[in-house]
Design a protein around this motif. Structure first.
Motif, short mmCIF file in Angstrom:
data_model
loop_
_atom_site.label_atom_id
_atom_site.label_comp_id
_atom_site.label_asym_id
_atom_site.label_seq_id
_atom_site.Cartn_x
_atom_site.Cartn_y
_atom_site.Cartn_z
N LEU A 56 0.82 -1.21 0.00
CA LEU A 56 0.00 0.00 0.00
C LEU A 56 0.86 1.26 0.00
O LEU A 56 0.48 2.27 -0.59
CB LEU A 56 -0.94 -0.01 1.21
N SER A 57 2.02 1.21 0.64
CA SER A 57 2.93 2.37 0.64
C SER A 57 3.49 2.61 -0.76
O SER A 57 3.67 3.77 -1.17
CB SER A 57 4.06 2.16 1.64
N LEU A 58 3.76 1.52 -1.48
CA LEU A 58 4.23 1.66 -2.86
C LEU A 58 3.13 2.22 -3.75
O LEU A 58 3.35 3.13 -4.56
CB LEU A 58 4.70 0.30 -3.39
N GLU A 59 1.92 1.68 -3.61
CA GLU A 59 0.81 2.10 -4.46
C GLU A 59 0.44 3.57 -4.22
O GLU A 59 0.07 4.28 -5.16
CB GLU A 59 -0.41 1.22 -4.18
N SER A 60 0.53 4.01 -3.00
CA SER A 60 0.15 5.39 -2.68
C SER A 60 1.24 6.39 -3.04
O SER A 60 0.99 7.60 -3.04
CB SER A 60 -0.17 5.50 -1.18
N GLY A 61 2.45 5.89 -3.33
CA GLY A 61 3.56 6.79 -3.64
C GLY A 61 4.24 7.37 -2.43
O GLY A 61 5.13 8.21 -2.56
N LYS A 62 3.86 6.92 -1.23
CA LYS A 62 4.46 7.45 -0.01
C LYS A 62 5.88 6.92 0.20
O LYS A 62 6.69 7.57 0.87
CB LYS A 62 3.59 7.10 1.20
N PHE A 63 6.16 5.73 -0.33
CA PHE A 63 7.48 5.12 -0.13
C PHE A 63 8.35 5.37 -1.35
O PHE A 63 8.08 4.88 -2.44
CB PHE A 63 7.32 3.62 0.12
N TRP A 64 9.40 6.15 -1.19
CA TRP A 64 10.40 6.37 -2.23
C TRP A 64 11.46 5.29 -2.07
O TRP A 64 12.06 5.14 -1.00
CB TRP A 64 11.03 7.75 -2.08
N PHE A 65 11.69 4.53 -3.13
CA PHE A 65 12.60 3.41 -3.03
C PHE A 65 13.70 3.50 -4.10
O PHE A 65 13.52 4.13 -5.15
CB PHE A 65 11.84 2.09 -3.18
N PRO A 66 14.86 2.89 -3.84
CA PRO A 66 15.95 2.96 -4.82
C PRO A 66 15.71 2.02 -5.99
O PRO A 66 15.28 0.88 -5.83
CB PRO A 66 17.16 2.50 -3.99
N ALA A 67 15.95 2.53 -7.19
CA ALA A 67 15.86 1.75 -8.42
C ALA A 67 16.81 2.40 -9.43
O ALA A 67 17.51 3.37 -9.11
CB ALA A 67 14.42 1.73 -8.95
#
Length: 379
Positions: free
Chosen positions: A191-202
């Motif tokens: 849900l954090s990924l879907e909402s855009g709240k979690f910025w992750f390294p890629a």
């Protein structure tokens, strides 16, 4: 002549004790009629009671037999939940406490994570998430301690110690914690990924929307998902012309293939096995202040080799030619040579610095680079 009440008159010479009084006679007749009515309606009353009892039993049976999802066998219920979409699981979890716990099961969400995010969420992203979880847990613990301390101080100041009042408050607080979504759960990550709240390294292919200066390269970034457009936003290292980029499609992103930070030299483990025709990625950066990006290339033949398969001895030489065919022949970016026995960062401020090399074995990786090939040869 006296008037005699005929209703109260007794036969001459009779004893009044032998005859009942008129009031007793009336009560007797009334009781007799009541018993007669009861005797007449008794079968009807019994029948009504039986009907009411039967109706009540039927209602109870109907209540017990009404269908419920929780009455299904566990295996059947699990099969139903496995077929629900993420939004379906969220909706189902709002029905009751039992279904909420079932719908938060990590096993259900791991499948959705793998299907949608498996290609993007690598080891570095999971580490970032664990740090995020640890930080949120510390904040929650500090908040809980502050609230408890404030409650204790308010009780001491007011000289009130209502134990019967404290227990329900603490119980309701514990209940609230249990019903909230665990921050370490797979569902929380999804849900954090879907909402855009979690910025992750890629890593982002062809940075800055295919800018010529970054064609056939892949750079580290912090990315966030935008569900409205089904694209991503990226934040790059502050060095360079642009620090952010919007509307990045899925096919321009990947998880980092190696666990090497962008400012560290990658330790190459394939140098002794490289031969002409091998597909590679090599680290390159403009200067020492910039982070490395991964650039696509192919192992070429040495200058004195005619390229014939039976006569080629390039793989026995200590010198390895790296070829970047996206650049026109004669371009200073077209070729570079390295020493396979003693390769370290090589280059200068004019041509940039070449770092570690990784050989591409996966055909899908190679095919992706070819799909990103520029429409015209670069200078």
């Amino acid at each position: 002549m006296p008037i005699i009440n005929q209703s109260n008159a007794l036969p001459p010479g009779s004893d009044s004790s032998l005859f009942p009084s008129p009031s007793l006679t009336s009560q007797y007749n009334h009781g007799k009629k009541s018993r007669l009515a009861i005797d007449l309606f008794q079968p009807i009353i019994c029948k009504l009671k039986k009907m009411m009892t039967f109706s009540s039993r039927v209602e109870n049976v109907e209540e017990r037999d009404s269908p419920s999802l929780l009455d299904l066998p566990d295996l059947t219920l699990e099969c139903i939940l496995e077929r629900l979409s993420p939004s379906g699981l969220c909706t189902m979890g709002g029905v009751c406490t039992s279904l909420r716990e079932r719908c938060r099961d990590d096993r259900l969400w791991e499948r959705h994570m793998k299907e949608k995010w498996g290609r993007l969420i690598g080891a570095s992203a999971y580490r970032e998430w664990q740090l995020n979880v640890a930080s949120r847990s510390r904040v929650r613990n500090i908040s809980d301690q502050t609230k408890k301390k404030g409650l204790f101080e308010s009780l001491v100041v007011s000289k009130i110690w209502p134990f019967s009042w404290i227990r329900p408050k603490l119980a309701s607080s514990d209940c609230k914690v249990r019903t909230s979504l665990p921050v370490e759960s797979v569902m929380s990550l999804y849900l954090s990924l879907e909402s855009g709240k979690f910025w992750f390294p890629a890593q982002v292919y062809n940075r800055e929307n295919g800018n010529v200066g970054f064609m056939l390269s892949c750079y580290d970034a912090q990315v966030s998902y935008d569900s409205r457009t089904n694209t991503f936003q990226a934040r790059y290292s502050p060095y360079g012309r642009r620090a952010t980029e919007d509307n990045i499609p899925w096919d321009r992103l990947r998880a980092a293939p190696v666990d090497t930070p962008s400012h560290k030299l990658h330790v190459s483990d394939c140098l002794h096995y490289l031969k002409p025709g091998d597909h590679i990625e090599i680290q390159w950066r403009r200067n020492k202040e910039f982070p490395y990006g991964w650039w696509y290339g192919v192992i070429g033949h040495l200058e004195l080799c005619d390229g014939h398969e039976n006569r080629c001895r390039c793989h026995y030489s200590d010198t390895v030619t790296l070829e970047f065919s996206q650049y026109t022949p004669g371009s200073r970016w077209r070729q570079v040579t390295i020493n396979r026995k003693d390769h370290r960062e090589e280059g200068n401020e004019a041509d940039g610095f070449y770092g570690g090399i990784r050989k591409l074995y996966n055909e899908e990786e190679i095919a992706r680079w070819k799909r990103l090939w520029p429409t015209q040869v670069l200078e």
